[in-house]
Design a protein around this motif. Structure first.
Motif, PDB file in Angstrom:
ATOM      1  N   LEU A   1       0.842  -1.206   0.000  1.00  0.00           N
ATOM      2  CA  LEU A   1       0.000   0.000   0.000  1.00  0.00           C
ATOM      3  C   LEU A   1       0.873   1.250   0.000  1.00  0.00           C
ATOM      4  O   LEU A   1       0.536   2.264  -0.596  1.00  0.00           O
ATOM      5  CB  LEU A   1      -0.897   0.026   1.249  1.00  0.00           C
ATOM      6  N   ALA A   2       2.032   1.138   0.679  1.00  0.00           N
ATOM      7  CA  ALA A   2       2.940   2.283   0.802  1.00  0.00           C
ATOM      8  C   ALA A   2       3.517   2.686  -0.555  1.00  0.00           C
ATOM      9  O   ALA A   2       4.055   3.780  -0.697  1.00  0.00           O
ATOM     10  CB  ALA A   2       4.069   1.937   1.771  1.00  0.00           C
ATOM     11  N   LEU A   3       3.438   1.799  -1.552  1.00  0.00           N
ATOM     12  CA  LEU A   3       4.044   2.080  -2.864  1.00  0.00           C
ATOM     13  C   LEU A   3       3.032   2.509  -3.917  1.00  0.00           C
ATOM     14  O   LEU A   3       3.396   2.780  -5.068  1.00  0.00           O
ATOM     15  CB  LEU A   3       4.776   0.827  -3.368  1.00  0.00           C
ATOM     16  N   LEU A   4       1.753   2.553  -3.560  1.00  0.00           N
ATOM     17  CA  LEU A   4       0.719   2.800  -4.581  1.00  0.00           C
ATOM     18  C   LEU A   4       0.831   4.157  -5.253  1.00  0.00           C
ATOM     19  O   LEU A   4       0.627   4.278  -6.461  1.00  0.00           O
ATOM     20  CB  LEU A   4      -0.669   2.679  -3.950  1.00  0.00           C
ATOM     21  N   ASP A   5       1.160   5.155  -4.466  1.00  0.00           N
ATOM     22  CA  ASP A   5       1.176   6.515  -4.987  1.00  0.00           C
ATOM     23  C   ASP A   5       2.117   6.618  -6.192  1.00  0.00           C
ATOM     24  O   ASP A   5       3.300   6.297  -6.091  1.00  0.00           O
ATOM     25  CB  ASP A   5       1.615   7.465  -3.854  1.00  0.00           C
ATOM     26  N   GLY A   6       1.581   7.026  -7.327  1.00  0.00           N
ATOM     27  CA  GLY A   6       2.415   7.208  -8.525  1.00  0.00           C
ATOM     28  C   GLY A   6       2.705   5.919  -9.280  1.00  0.00           C
ATOM     29  O   GLY A   6       3.466   5.941 -10.242  1.00  0.00           O
ATOM     30  N   ARG A   7       2.132   4.784  -8.861  1.00  0.00           N
ATOM     31  CA  ARG A   7       2.389   3.519  -9.576  1.00  0.00           C
ATOM     32  C   ARG A   7       1.061   2.967 -10.106  1.00  0.00           C
ATOM     33  O   ARG A   7       0.378   2.181  -9.445  1.00  0.00           O
ATOM     34  CB  ARG A   7       3.075   2.505  -8.651  1.00  0.00           C
ATOM     35  N   ALA A   8       0.711   3.365 -11.319  1.00  0.00           N
ATOM     36  CA  ALA A   8      -0.613   3.061 -11.878  1.00  0.00           C
ATOM     37  C   ALA A   8      -0.788   1.601 -12.268  1.00  0.00           C
ATOM     38  O   ALA A   8      -1.892   1.156 -12.537  1.00  0.00           O
ATOM     39  CB  ALA A   8      -0.859   3.953 -13.095  1.00  0.00           C
ATOM     40  N   ARG A   9       0.321   0.843 -12.317  1.00  0.00           N
ATOM     41  CA  ARG A   9       0.205  -0.568 -12.716  1.00  0.00           C
ATOM     42  C   ARG A   9       0.285  -1.517 -11.515  1.00  0.00           C
ATOM     43  O   ARG A   9       0.472  -2.720 -11.669  1.00  0.00           O
ATOM     44  CB  ARG A   9       1.325  -0.918 -13.711  1.00  0.00           C
ATOM     45  N   LEU A  10       0.185  -0.952 -10.324  1.00  0.00           N
ATOM     46  CA  LEU A  10       0.271  -1.767  -9.100  1.00  0.00           C
ATOM     47  C   LEU A  10      -1.116  -1.951  -8.492  1.00  0.00           C
ATOM     48  O   LEU A  10      -1.878  -0.991  -8.344  1.00  0.00           O
ATOM     49  CB  LEU A  10       1.194  -1.063  -8.091  1.00  0.00           C
ATOM     50  N   ILE A  11      -1.445  -3.195  -8.142  1.00  0.00           N
ATOM     51  CA  ILE A  11      -2.727  -3.501  -7.488  1.00  0.00           C
ATOM     52  C   ILE A  11      -2.429  -4.238  -6.185  1.00  0.00           C
ATOM     53  O   ILE A  11      -1.651  -5.197  -6.181  1.00  0.00           O
ATOM     54  CB  ILE A  11      -3.609  -4.415  -8.368  1.00  0.00           C
ATOM     55  N   VAL A  12      -3.029  -3.788  -5.098  1.00  0.00           N
ATOM     56  CA  VAL A  12      -2.873  -4.500  -3.829  1.00  0.00           C
ATOM     57  C   VAL A  12      -4.218  -5.130  -3.490  1.00  0.00           C
ATOM     58  O   VAL A  12      -5.218  -4.437  -3.299  1.00  0.00           O
ATOM     59  CB  VAL A  12      -2.440  -3.549  -2.692  1.00  0.00           C
ATOM     60  N   SER A  13      -4.237  -6.459  -3.445  1.00  0.00           N
ATOM     61  CA  SER A  13      -5.481  -7.183  -3.183  1.00  0.00           C
ATOM     62  C   SER A  13      -5.544  -7.559  -1.699  1.00  0.00           C
ATOM     63  O   SER A  13      -4.558  -8.011  -1.119  1.00  0.00           O
ATOM     64  CB  SER A  13      -5.512  -8.439  -4.057  1.00  0.00           C
ATOM     65  N   ARG A  14      -6.708  -7.368  -1.100  1.00  0.00           N
ATOM     66  CA  ARG A  14      -6.890  -7.651   0.326  1.00  0.00           C
ATOM     67  C   ARG A  14      -8.205  -8.405   0.531  1.00  0.00           C
ATOM     68  O   ARG A  14      -9.025  -8.499  -0.377  1.00  0.00           O
ATOM     69  CB  ARG A  14      -6.970  -6.323   1.107  1.00  0.00           C
ATOM     70  N   THR A  15      -8.443  -8.868   1.740  1.00  0.00           N
ATOM     71  CA  THR A  15      -9.691  -9.572   2.034  1.00  0.00           C
ATOM     72  C   THR A  15     -10.121  -9.346   3.474  1.00  0.00           C
ATOM     73  O   THR A  15      -9.271  -9.083   4.338  1.00  0.00           O
ATOM     74  CB  THR A  15      -9.534 -11.091   1.775  1.00  0.00           C
ATOM     75  N   MET A  16     -11.426  -9.459   3.713  1.00  0.00           N
ATOM     76  CA  MET A  16     -11.919  -9.437   5.093  1.00  0.00           C
ATOM     77  C   MET A  16     -12.093 -10.870   5.619  1.00  0.00           C
ATOM     78  O   MET A  16     -12.593 -11.080   6.711  1.00  0.00           O
ATOM     79  CB  MET A  16     -13.232  -8.654   5.174  1.00  0.00           C
ATOM     80  N   SER A  17     -11.682 -11.870   4.824  1.00  0.00           N
ATOM     81  CA  SER A  17     -11.895 -13.272   5.224  1.00  0.00           C
ATOM     82  C   SER A  17     -10.954 -13.733   6.326  1.00  0.00           C
ATOM     83  O   SER A  17     -11.229 -14.730   6.990  1.00  0.00           O
ATOM     84  CB  SER A  17     -11.662 -14.200   4.034  1.00  0.00           C
ATOM     85  N   LYS A  18      -9.823 -13.066   6.477  1.00  0.00           N
ATOM     86  CA  LYS A  18      -8.791 -13.598   7.377  1.00  0.00           C
ATOM     87  C   LYS A  18      -8.755 -12.793   8.677  1.00  0.00           C
ATOM     88  O   LYS A  18      -9.418 -13.160   9.623  1.00  0.00           O
ATOM     89  CB  LYS A  18      -7.444 -13.596   6.651  1.00  0.00           C
TER      90      LYS A  18
END
Ligand code: PLP
Length: 380
Positions: free
Chosen positions: A213-230
Motif C-alpha cells: 500500500l505504501a508504494l501505490l502513490d504514482g504507480r498506476a500498474r500496481l494492485i494491492v489485493s486484500r480480504t476481510m476473510s482472514k
C-alpha cells in the motif's frame, strides 16, 4: 469416472475444463478446524448485534437493487487502509477470489499470460484457466524466498501481462520486502504489464509496514489485493477488495456484473469496519499462537518455515497423508497442500493450538520427524 462426469463430458464443455475437478479443501467435520486459514476466533455478541442492526436495515430495502458501486463500503475500506487512499482507489467484490478473477477478466485472456512464483496460492492457475490466460509458473528458492533481482529478471524474461506476488505467501507464509516489490514494479512498467500483490494475510505480518500500500502513490500498474476473510474474521461474508489507481478501478468496472455485491454483504462489511478494532483484536493473539507453533514444532524436530501469516508450513513430515489422518483421528483438521514432506496448519485460538501441538507430540513419538535434509543449493 462417475456417471455425472461421463454425462458432463458429453456437453460442449470448454476443452480446458475437461477432466478437471472443482477446487477446494475437503469439507470434513472435526472439532478443531485448522485447514483453511480462517480467523477461528468467533465474533463477540456485541459485534454480532452491531452487524445484525445494519443487516436489518438492509433487509427492509431488499426489494431494491443494492448500491451498484458500493460507495459507502469503499469509503470505509479506504479509511481503514490509510496511506492517503480514497474511494476512487478502492474496489470490492465477493471475496478476493472474485477480485482476482475480475483482474484476469479485465487484463488477461487469450494470448495473454499471468506469472507467479511456485509454490503459491493454488487458485491462480485455476483463475488463469477460467479466463484462457496462459499461466507461467516459476520456482522460488528452496526456502521459498524470492529476491527482487530474481523477480524482476523473470518478469523481463517472460513479459507476462499480469504478475502476481502473494505476500505473505500461501502456503509458505513467506513475505517479500518493499524493495522486491519496487524491483518487480520497475520490470512491470518496462514490459507493459500489471503487478498484483496479494496481501490476503497482510495484517498478520511481522512487519506490517512492508505492505505494498505504501508504494501505490504514482504507480498506476500496481494492485494491492486484500480480504476481510482472514484478519477480520469474516470468511463467511465474502468480501474482498483492492487498492489501486482510479483507472484500474475503472477497468474492473467494465467486467463486474451489475449489482455484484448484495446489499446484505455491503451492510455486513460496513458494520465489520465500524467494529474493526474489536474484530482485529484477535490478530495479536493469532500471531502469538503462530509463533508458538513455530517454536514448539521446531523443538519436536520439524523444519519450520518462518511465517508472516496466520498459518505455518512445516517440513520433515515423513508421510504427510498419514500424519494428516492421525491428526484428523484426534479431531484436528489441517491441510496437506501437496508439497512433498510438508503440512500446513492454521494458527487458531490458544486452545486449538494446544490441541494441535499435543496431538503432534503424541504422533511424533510413533512417527518421528524425518531428519532434516542436507542444505542444498538454492534454486534458482
Ligand atoms: C493468498 C490468498 N488469496 C486470496 C484468497 C481468497 O480469499 P477470499 O476469497 O476469501 O477473500 C485466499 C484464501 O485462502 C488466499 O489464501
Amino acid at each position: 469416472m462417475s456417471e455425472t462426469t461421463q454425462r458432463m463430458n458429453q456437453l460442449p464443455l470448454r476443452d480446458s475444463l475437461r477432466g478437471e475437478e472443482p477446487y477446494g479443501a475437503p469439507q470434513i467435520h472435526a472439532r478443531h478446524l485448522l485447514n483453511v486459514n480462517e480467523n477461528t476466533h468467533p465474533l463477540s455478541d456485541r459485534v454480532t448485534q452491531s452487524i445484525l442492526d445494519r443487516v436489518e436495515k438492509a433487509v427492509s430495502g431488499l426489494n431494491r437493487y443494492p448500491d451498484r458501486d458500493a460507495v459507502e463500503l469503499r469509503t470505509a475500506l479506504a479509511a481503514y487502509l490509510g496511506h492517503g487512499i480514497g474511494v476512487d482507489n478502492v474496489w470490492a467484490a465477493n471475496g478476493s477470489n472474485e477480485i482476482l478473477q475480475q483482474i484476469l477478466q479485465a487484463f488477461g485472456g487469450p494470448s495473454r499470460s499471468m506469472l507467479s512464483f511456485q509454490p503459491t496460492y493454488s487458485m491462480y492457475p485455476l483463475l488463469a484457466r477460467g479466463t484462457d490466460t496462459e499461466y507461467i509458473s516459476v520456482p522460488r528458492n528452496t526456502d521459498f524466498t524470492i529476491s527482487g533481482e530474481y523477480v524482476a529478471a523473470q518478469i523481463r524474461e517472460h513479459t507476462p501481462t499480469i504478475t502476481v506476488i502473494c505476500s505473505p505467501n500461501n502456503p509458505t507464509g513467506t513475505a517479500v520486502t518493499l524493495e522486491t516489490i519496487r524491483r518487480a514494479y520497475e520490470a512491470t512498467e518496462e514490459t507493459g504489464g500489471i503487478l498484483v500483490i496479494d496481501e490476503a494475510y497482510a495484517e498478520f505480518a511481522q512487519d506490517r509496514d512492508q505492505s505494498a500500500l505504501a508504494l501505490l502513490d504514482g504507480r498506476a500498474r500496481l494492485i494491492v489485493s486484500r480480504t476481510m476473510s482472514k484478519a477480520f474474521a469474516l470468511a463467511g461474508a465474502r468480501l474482498g477488495y483492492l487498492a489501486a489507481a482510479p483507472e484500474v478501478v475503472a477497468a474492473l468496472q467494465l467486467v463486474r456484473l451489475p449489482y455484484h455485491l448484495s446489499a446484505v454483504t455491503q451492510a455486513v462489511a460496513i458494520a465489520a469496519l465500524e467494529n474493526a478494532d474489536e474484530l482485529l483484536g484477535a490478530v495479536d493473539d493469532i500471531r502469538t499462537q503462530r509463533d508458538r507453533i513455530e517454536r514448539e514444532l521446531r523443538d519436536m524436530g520439524y523444519t519450520v518455515y518462518e511465517s508472516d501469516a496466520n498459518f505455518v508450513l512445516f517440513g520433515g513430515v515423513s508421510d504427510p497423508q498419514r500424519i494428516w489422518q492421525d491428526l484428523l483421528d484426534a479431531s484436528v483438521l489441517i491441510r496437506n497442500v501437496g508439497l512433498e514432506g510438508t503440512l500446513r496448519v492454521t494458527a487458531g485460538t490458544a486452545e486449538e493450538t494446544t490441541a494441535f501441538l499435543d496431538a503432534m507430540r503424541t504422533i511424533s513419538k510413533t512417527t518421528p520427524p524425518a531428519s532434516p535434509l542436507a542444505p542444498t543449493e538454492s534454486t534458482p
